[in-house]
Design a protein around this motif. Structure first.
Motif, PDB file in Angstrom:
ATOM      1  N   GLN A   1       0.823  -1.207   0.000  1.00  0.00           N
ATOM      2  CA  GLN A   1       0.000   0.000   0.000  1.00  0.00           C
ATOM      3  C   GLN A   1       0.859   1.261   0.000  1.00  0.00           C
ATOM      4  O   GLN A   1       0.460   2.307  -0.521  1.00  0.00           O
ATOM      5  CB  GLN A   1      -0.926  -0.003   1.217  1.00  0.00           C
ATOM      6  CG  GLN A   1      -1.999  -1.080   1.150  1.00  0.00           C
ATOM      7  CD  GLN A   1      -2.790  -1.204   2.439  1.00  0.00           C
ATOM      8  OE1 GLN A   1      -2.703  -0.354   3.316  1.00  0.00           O
ATOM      9  NE2 GLN A   1      -3.562  -2.266   2.559  1.00  0.00           N
ATOM     10  N   ALA A   2       2.071   1.140   0.543  1.00  0.00           N
ATOM     11  CA  ALA A   2       2.984   2.285   0.581  1.00  0.00           C
ATOM     12  C   ALA A   2       3.766   2.440  -0.719  1.00  0.00           C
ATOM     13  O   ALA A   2       4.565   3.367  -0.851  1.00  0.00           O
ATOM     14  CB  ALA A   2       3.947   2.135   1.753  1.00  0.00           C
ATOM     15  N   GLY A   3       3.539   1.529  -1.669  1.00  0.00           N
ATOM     16  CA  GLY A   3       4.165   1.679  -2.978  1.00  0.00           C
ATOM     17  C   GLY A   3       5.211   0.654  -3.337  1.00  0.00           C
ATOM     18  O   GLY A   3       5.739   0.669  -4.458  1.00  0.00           O
ATOM     19  N   GLU A   4       5.552  -0.254  -2.421  1.00  0.00           N
ATOM     20  CA  GLU A   4       6.537  -1.282  -2.764  1.00  0.00           C
ATOM     21  C   GLU A   4       5.925  -2.249  -3.768  1.00  0.00           C
ATOM     22  O   GLU A   4       4.775  -2.662  -3.621  1.00  0.00           O
ATOM     23  CB  GLU A   4       6.992  -2.040  -1.518  1.00  0.00           C
ATOM     24  CG  GLU A   4       8.109  -3.032  -1.792  1.00  0.00           C
ATOM     25  CD  GLU A   4       8.728  -3.600  -0.529  1.00  0.00           C
ATOM     26  OE1 GLU A   4       9.489  -4.573  -0.649  1.00  0.00           O
ATOM     27  OE2 GLU A   4       8.452  -3.077   0.573  1.00  0.00           O
ATOM     28  N   ARG A   5       6.697  -2.601  -4.790  1.00  0.00           N
ATOM     29  CA  ARG A   5       6.184  -3.454  -5.864  1.00  0.00           C
ATOM     30  C   ARG A   5       6.714  -4.869  -5.712  1.00  0.00           C
ATOM     31  O   ARG A   5       7.913  -5.112  -5.765  1.00  0.00           O
ATOM     32  CB  ARG A   5       6.582  -2.905  -7.228  1.00  0.00           C
ATOM     33  CG  ARG A   5       6.104  -1.500  -7.510  1.00  0.00           C
ATOM     34  CD  ARG A   5       4.595  -1.345  -7.461  1.00  0.00           C
ATOM     35  NE  ARG A   5       3.904  -2.275  -8.325  1.00  0.00           N
ATOM     36  CZ  ARG A   5       2.648  -2.123  -8.733  1.00  0.00           C
ATOM     37  NH1 ARG A   5       1.957  -1.071  -8.346  1.00  0.00           N
ATOM     38  NH2 ARG A   5       2.075  -3.023  -9.510  1.00  0.00           N
ATOM     39  N   PHE A   6       5.780  -5.804  -5.529  1.00  0.00           N
ATOM     40  CA  PHE A   6       6.130  -7.217  -5.426  1.00  0.00           C
ATOM     41  C   PHE A   6       5.891  -7.956  -6.743  1.00  0.00           C
ATOM     42  O   PHE A   6       6.038  -9.168  -6.816  1.00  0.00           O
ATOM     43  CB  PHE A   6       5.321  -7.866  -4.303  1.00  0.00           C
ATOM     44  CG  PHE A   6       5.620  -7.290  -2.939  1.00  0.00           C
ATOM     45  CD1 PHE A   6       6.672  -7.787  -2.179  1.00  0.00           C
ATOM     46  CD2 PHE A   6       4.874  -6.236  -2.438  1.00  0.00           C
ATOM     47  CE1 PHE A   6       6.960  -7.256  -0.935  1.00  0.00           C
ATOM     48  CE2 PHE A   6       5.164  -5.686  -1.197  1.00  0.00           C
ATOM     49  CZ  PHE A   6       6.202  -6.198  -0.436  1.00  0.00           C
ATOM     50  N   ASP A   7       5.497  -7.206  -7.777  1.00  0.00           N
ATOM     51  CA  ASP A   7       5.262  -7.797  -9.088  1.00  0.00           C
ATOM     52  C   ASP A   7       6.407  -7.435 -10.023  1.00  0.00           C
ATOM     53  O   ASP A   7       7.316  -6.682  -9.652  1.00  0.00           O
ATOM     54  CB  ASP A   7       3.933  -7.300  -9.664  1.00  0.00           C
ATOM     55  CG  ASP A   7       3.920  -5.783  -9.847  1.00  0.00           C
ATOM     56  OD1 ASP A   7       4.758  -5.082  -9.221  1.00  0.00           O
ATOM     57  OD2 ASP A   7       3.083  -5.283 -10.610  1.00  0.00           O
TER      58      ASP A   7
END
Length: 251
Positions: free
Chosen positions: A62-68
Motif C-alpha cells: 500500500q505504501a508503494g513497494e512493488r512485489f510484481d
C-alpha cells in the motif's frame, strides 16, 4: 507423482532427461537426482520464477513497494520462454489481474508457493513459521486465491518458501495432493544489483535437466529481467531448450 513412502508428499528435484520414465524414487519419497551416467541427457532447462509476497506485507504494498514484475513477464513472452511461476496466494490477491493474465497464457503454468510465504520449518531465513496443523490449509488457501483471481493453467506443484522442509512438513502436506519442487541452480537474483553476476551464476550452474530458481518481484529482485535477457540467448546458443516443470517431470 504419487505420494512417497509412508504417505509423504513427493519431492521433485533436478533430473537429467533423455532416459524416459519417471524420476527415480528414494526412501524418503524424494525424486532423486539422475546423473549423466544414465546416458546422454537432452539439453532442457526449466526457468522457474517465485512470485513472492508474505502475508503481512500488505502495508508495504500500500505504501508503494512493488512485489510484481510485469516487465519480466513481458520479456519472457518476447523471448518465447516457457516458464513455471510459483505464486503465493497473497501475491494473487494483491495482483489479481496479473495473476489471471499469467495463468491465461499457455507459455506459463502457475504453481503454488503457499498462501503466506511463511516457513514450513523453523530457522528458515528468518521467515515466520506455519504451524504443522495449518500447513495443508495454507497451501489450499493459495489455490483458493488462484481460483478467485480466475487463474488458469494451475498445476499441482508446490515450492516450500525458502526451500525449507522436513519430514514433518512432508507428512503434513499429504492432504494437499501436491508434489513439492526443489531446484539445483540458485540464480542469486534475490536482492542482487549486478545482473551480469546473476547471469554468470546461472550459466555456470545449468546442466541438462536443471531447475533454476529466480524471482518475479521488482522490489526484491530488481535485476532479474536484465539477467534473463543474457541467460536465454546464451543457453540457446549452447543448444538448450526451455521447458516448464511439468514437461521436465514428464521427461
Amino acid at each position: 507423482m504419487a505420494p512417497g513412502p509412508a504417505g509423504r508428499t513427493p519431492v521433485f528435484e533436478r533430473r537429467a532427461t533423455g532416459g524416459g520414465g519417471a524420476a527415480d524414487g528414494t526412501a524418503d519419497g524424494t525424486a532423486g537426482k539422475a546423473g549423466a551416467e544414465k546416458g546422454v541427457a537432452e539439453k532442457v532447462v526449466a526457468l522457474t520464477f517465485d512470485a513472492d509476497m508474505t502475508a503481512d506485507q500488505g502495508p508495504r504494498a500500500q505504501a508503494g513497494e512493488r512485489f510484481d514484475n510485469p516487465e519480466l513477464i513481458a520479456l519472457l513472452r518476447r523471448l518465447k520462454v516457457p516458464s513455471t511461476v510459483f505464486m503465493t496466494g497473497r501475491w494473487a490477491e494483491e495482483y489479481p489481474a496479473q495473476a489471471k493474465d499469467i495463468g491465461a497464457d499457455g507459455l506459463f503454468e502457475v504453481a503454488n508457493h503457499s498462501y503466506s510465504h511463511y516457513a514450513f520449518t523453523a530457522d528458515c531465513y528468518g521467515l515466520p513459521v506455519v504451524g504443522k496443523d495449518a500447513m495443508a490449509r495454507d497451501v489450499e488457501r493459495a489455490f483458493s486465491a488462484f481460483r478467485r483471481a480466475g487463474v488458469r493453467n494451475v498445476v499441482p506443484y508446490f515450492r516450500f518458501p525458502g526451500g525449507c522442509y522436513d519430514d514433518t512438513a512432508l507428512h503434513a502436506l499429504t492432504p494437499a495432493n501436491v508434489t513439492a519442487v526443489q531446484w539445483d541452480v540458485v540464480s542469486g537474483d534475490a536482492f542482487a544489483k549486478d545482473a551480469g553476476a546473476v547471469a554468470e551464476q546461472v550459466l555456470d550452474g545449468v546442466r541438462p535437466g536443471s531447475l533454476v530458481v529466480m524471482h518475479c518481484t521488482r522490489s526484491a529482485a530488481p535485476v532479474t529481467g536484465e539477467a534473463v535477457g543474457r541467460i536465454v540467448p546464451e543457453l540457446r546458443k549452447r543448444g538448450y531448450r526451455f521447458v516448464k516443470v511439468s514437461e521436465l517431470m514428464e521427461g
